[in-house]
Write a protein that holds these residues in place. Structure first.
Motif, PDB file in Angstrom:
ATOM      1  N   LYS A 116       0.845  -1.207   0.000  1.00 49.38           N
ATOM      2  CA  LYS A 116       0.000   0.000   0.000  1.00 49.38           C
ATOM      3  C   LYS A 116       0.872   1.245   0.000  1.00 49.38           C
ATOM      4  O   LYS A 116       0.586   2.225  -0.725  1.00 49.38           O
ATOM      5  CB  LYS A 116      -0.935   0.006   1.204  1.00 49.38           C
ATOM      6  N   ALA A 117       1.939   1.211   0.797  1.00 48.86           N
ATOM      7  CA  ALA A 117       2.837   2.366   0.839  1.00 48.86           C
ATOM      8  C   ALA A 117       3.484   2.609  -0.519  1.00 48.86           C
ATOM      9  O   ALA A 117       3.618   3.763  -0.956  1.00 48.86           O
ATOM     10  CB  ALA A 117       3.912   2.144   1.901  1.00 48.86           C
ATOM     11  N   GLU A 118       3.873   1.553  -1.205  1.00 48.97           N
ATOM     12  CA  GLU A 118       4.448   1.685  -2.542  1.00 48.97           C
ATOM     13  C   GLU A 118       3.442   2.291  -3.518  1.00 48.97           C
ATOM     14  O   GLU A 118       3.789   3.130  -4.355  1.00 48.97           O
ATOM     15  CB  GLU A 118       4.925   0.324  -3.041  1.00 48.97           C
ATOM     16  N   CYS A 119       2.196   1.868  -3.413  1.00 47.90           N
ATOM     17  CA  CYS A 119       1.145   2.429  -4.278  1.00 47.90           C
ATOM     18  C   CYS A 119       0.914   3.909  -3.961  1.00 47.90           C
ATOM     19  O   CYS A 119       0.766   4.743  -4.873  1.00 47.90           O
ATOM     20  CB  CYS A 119      -0.157   1.639  -4.114  1.00 47.90           C
ATOM     21  N   ASP A 120       0.868   4.234  -2.682  1.00 47.21           N
ATOM     22  CA  ASP A 120       0.651   5.630  -2.291  1.00 47.21           C
ATOM     23  C   ASP A 120       1.800   6.522  -2.764  1.00 47.21           C
ATOM     24  O   ASP A 120       1.579   7.636  -3.248  1.00 47.21           O
ATOM     25  CB  ASP A 120       0.493   5.730  -0.777  1.00 47.21           C
ATOM     26  N   LEU A 121       3.028   6.026  -2.638  1.00 46.11           N
ATOM     27  CA  LEU A 121       4.180   6.792  -3.113  1.00 46.11           C
ATOM     28  C   LEU A 121       4.097   7.050  -4.613  1.00 46.11           C
ATOM     29  O   LEU A 121       4.561   8.080  -5.101  1.00 46.11           O
ATOM     30  CB  LEU A 121       5.478   6.036  -2.804  1.00 46.11           C
ATOM     31  N   ALA A 122       3.479   6.115  -5.326  1.00 46.16           N
ATOM     32  CA  ALA A 122       3.357   6.230  -6.782  1.00 46.16           C
ATOM     33  C   ALA A 122       2.116   7.004  -7.207  1.00 46.16           C
ATOM     34  O   ALA A 122       1.857   7.153  -8.403  1.00 46.16           O
ATOM     35  CB  ALA A 122       3.340   4.833  -7.405  1.00 46.16           C
ATOM     36  N   GLY A 123       1.332   7.486  -6.226  1.00 45.86           N
ATOM     37  CA  GLY A 123       0.170   8.308  -6.540  1.00 45.86           C
ATOM     38  C   GLY A 123      -1.070   7.545  -6.942  1.00 45.86           C
ATOM     39  O   GLY A 123      -1.975   8.098  -7.585  1.00 45.86           O
ATOM     40  N   THR A 124      -1.173   6.278  -6.567  1.00 47.60           N
ATOM     41  CA  THR A 124      -2.340   5.460  -6.922  1.00 47.60           C
ATOM     42  C   THR A 124      -3.623   6.065  -6.359  1.00 47.60           C
ATOM     43  O   THR A 124      -3.682   6.473  -5.194  1.00 47.60           O
ATOM     44  CB  THR A 124      -2.173   4.033  -6.365  1.00 47.60           C
ATOM     45  N   GLN A 125      -4.653   6.098  -7.188  1.00 47.93           N
ATOM     46  CA  GLN A 125      -6.001   6.483  -6.752  1.00 47.93           C
ATOM     47  C   GLN A 125      -6.753   5.215  -6.365  1.00 47.93           C
ATOM     48  O   GLN A 125      -6.758   4.236  -7.116  1.00 47.93           O
ATOM     49  CB  GLN A 125      -6.738   7.216  -7.873  1.00 47.93           C
ATOM     50  N   TRP A 126      -7.366   5.223  -5.185  1.00 48.87           N
ATOM     51  CA  TRP A 126      -8.012   4.014  -4.667  1.00 48.87           C
ATOM     52  C   TRP A 126      -9.522   4.057  -4.894  1.00 48.87           C
ATOM     53  O   TRP A 126     -10.162   5.071  -4.681  1.00 48.87           O
ATOM     54  CB  TRP A 126      -7.749   3.867  -3.171  1.00 48.87           C
TER      55      TRP A 126
END
Length: 400
Positions: A116-126
């Protein structure tokens, strides 16, 4: 309001999270969609809650597919050591168990939080708790109709897994999307699953439920042959344990299993050679090699007298006893099905996909990754390694 992204990933499991993080890190706008409100339930329950997140020995030889060479490219480009580097970067404590299996020291939640942290760092929209009602094309883009509105994406990655463990939300979504776009699907069946037997025929052995021991087990022939030395567990309905879960992926209905209950001993040869010096009865002798309950039950089921002295038993009977122990041939009636299967065999035909990008050759921008694809690993962390590797391959290959 309609939102447009470079890539929409459907399925927030192991493969989907990896793909979203990698695609976002390449500067792509990413939306990650899942019908569940919780991330990565299969990661959460794996390994008894500690997540067997990879196997240090993972290689193409540990995977089954109708197109067995397909997995080589992704696996070679993202190895267990690569994922381990990520684990170490997040300072997640881990340990090695049986045959190269790596587990978290604390909890599978550590791996979920890392992804999740990797996705957040990459700007993922949930878009969690968001049901997909349908997908299609709108001009050059993919249109995803959800209960939270319409999303458009230049690329669509389907990472919704297979049919195993429906209680945590498994569905046939990936296969329906594939057929919608005329992509072939290899017939599916439960894999890494306990095997069952006719209830009447199994009843005498059901008394052995709970007994476990290391065995050799095999089935199939030539290239389709599987052979494992692992622990077996007797259950009320049949056989389980790592040995059976492993061999179940090779087993075909109607085919026999050949089980060696004492893989380190030629029982008949030993009994006949030492017959004159063996003072014990059959029951006591077998109890030296097998769990006592199994020794007693085995003699009873196979028609041997527990109290018969080895020295007084004809060689012919000793050979028959040895055959039952070293070459137990038994034909399962079926399996415990998807509800207890750890993986789904079959899935999206890999002949339809690019090895480098996991994209459907005839539908530019459409990718399938993870368990949805006809690539199935052995028990022991291999299927997670395929999730990471296939998610990485797709994530790096996303078009602008």
């Amino acid at each position: 309001m309609t939102r447009q992204f470079d890539v929409a990933v459907i399925g927030a499991g192991a493969a989907g999270l990896m793909c979203a993080a990698v695609a976002g890190s390449q500067g792509k706008t990413v939306v990650l969609i899942d019908h569940s409100t919780r991330l990565a339930e299969k990661i959460r329950i794996s390994g008894g809650g500690r997540c067997n997140f990879t196997n240090i020995n993972a290689g193409p030889q540990h995977f089954l597919s109708d197109n067995p060479h397909f997995c080589k490219s992704a696996l070679s480009r993202y190895t267990p050591q690569d994922f381990l580097s990520l684990i170490k970067r997040y300072r997640i404590a881990y340990h090695e168990k049986h045959k190269g299996q790596l587990f978290c020291d604390n909890s599978a939640e550590d791996v979920i939080a890392m992804l999740k942290a990797e996705c957040d760092l990459a700007g993922t929209q949930w878009r969690m708790g968001c049901a997909v009602q349908g997908v299609g094309k709108q001009g050059a883009a993919f249109r995803i109709d959800t209960d939270a509105g319409v999303l458009l994406a230049a690329n669509l990655v389907v990472a919704t897994g297979g049919l195993s463990i429906p209680k945590i939300g498994a569905t046939d979504f990936a296969y329906r999307v594939a057929r919608q776009f005329d992509v072939k699907v290899i017939d599916t069946r439960p894999g890494l699953v306990p095997l069952t037997f006719d209830s009447v025929a199994w009843q005498p052995l059901a008394e052995l439920s709970g007994v476990a021991l290391q065995v050799g087990v095999e089935t199939g022939e030539k290239k389709a042959r599987g052979h494992f030395l692992e622990d077996l567990l007797f259950t009320h309905r049949g056989l389980s344990g790592p040995a059976i879960l492993q061999i179940s992926s090779f087993w075909k209905p109607g085919s026999p299993l050949l089980i060696n209950l004492l893989p380190d001993l030629d029982v008949a040869a030993y009994l006949i050679e030492h017959k004159s010096t063996l003072k014990k009865n059959l029951g006591n002798l077998l109890a030296q090699w097998l769990p006592a309950r199994l020794a007693d039950g085995w003699l009873l089921v196979n028609g041997f007298d527990h109290a018969a002295r080895v020295a007084d038993t004809p060689d012919k009977l000793l050979r028959r006893l040895g055959e039952t122990l070293n070459r137990w041939r038994i034909v399962p009636g079926g399996s415990e099905g998807y509800r207890k299967a750890e993986v789904t065999m079959g899935g999206i035909d890999t002949r339809e996909l690019s090895q480098q990008s996991m994209m459907v050759d005839k539908v530019p921008g459409l990718h399938f990754i993870g368990e949805a694809v006809d690539v199935t690993g052995w028990l022991g962390g291999y299927n997670f390694q395929w999730a990471w590797a296939s998610g990485m391959a797709a994530g790096l290959a996303i078009r602008a």
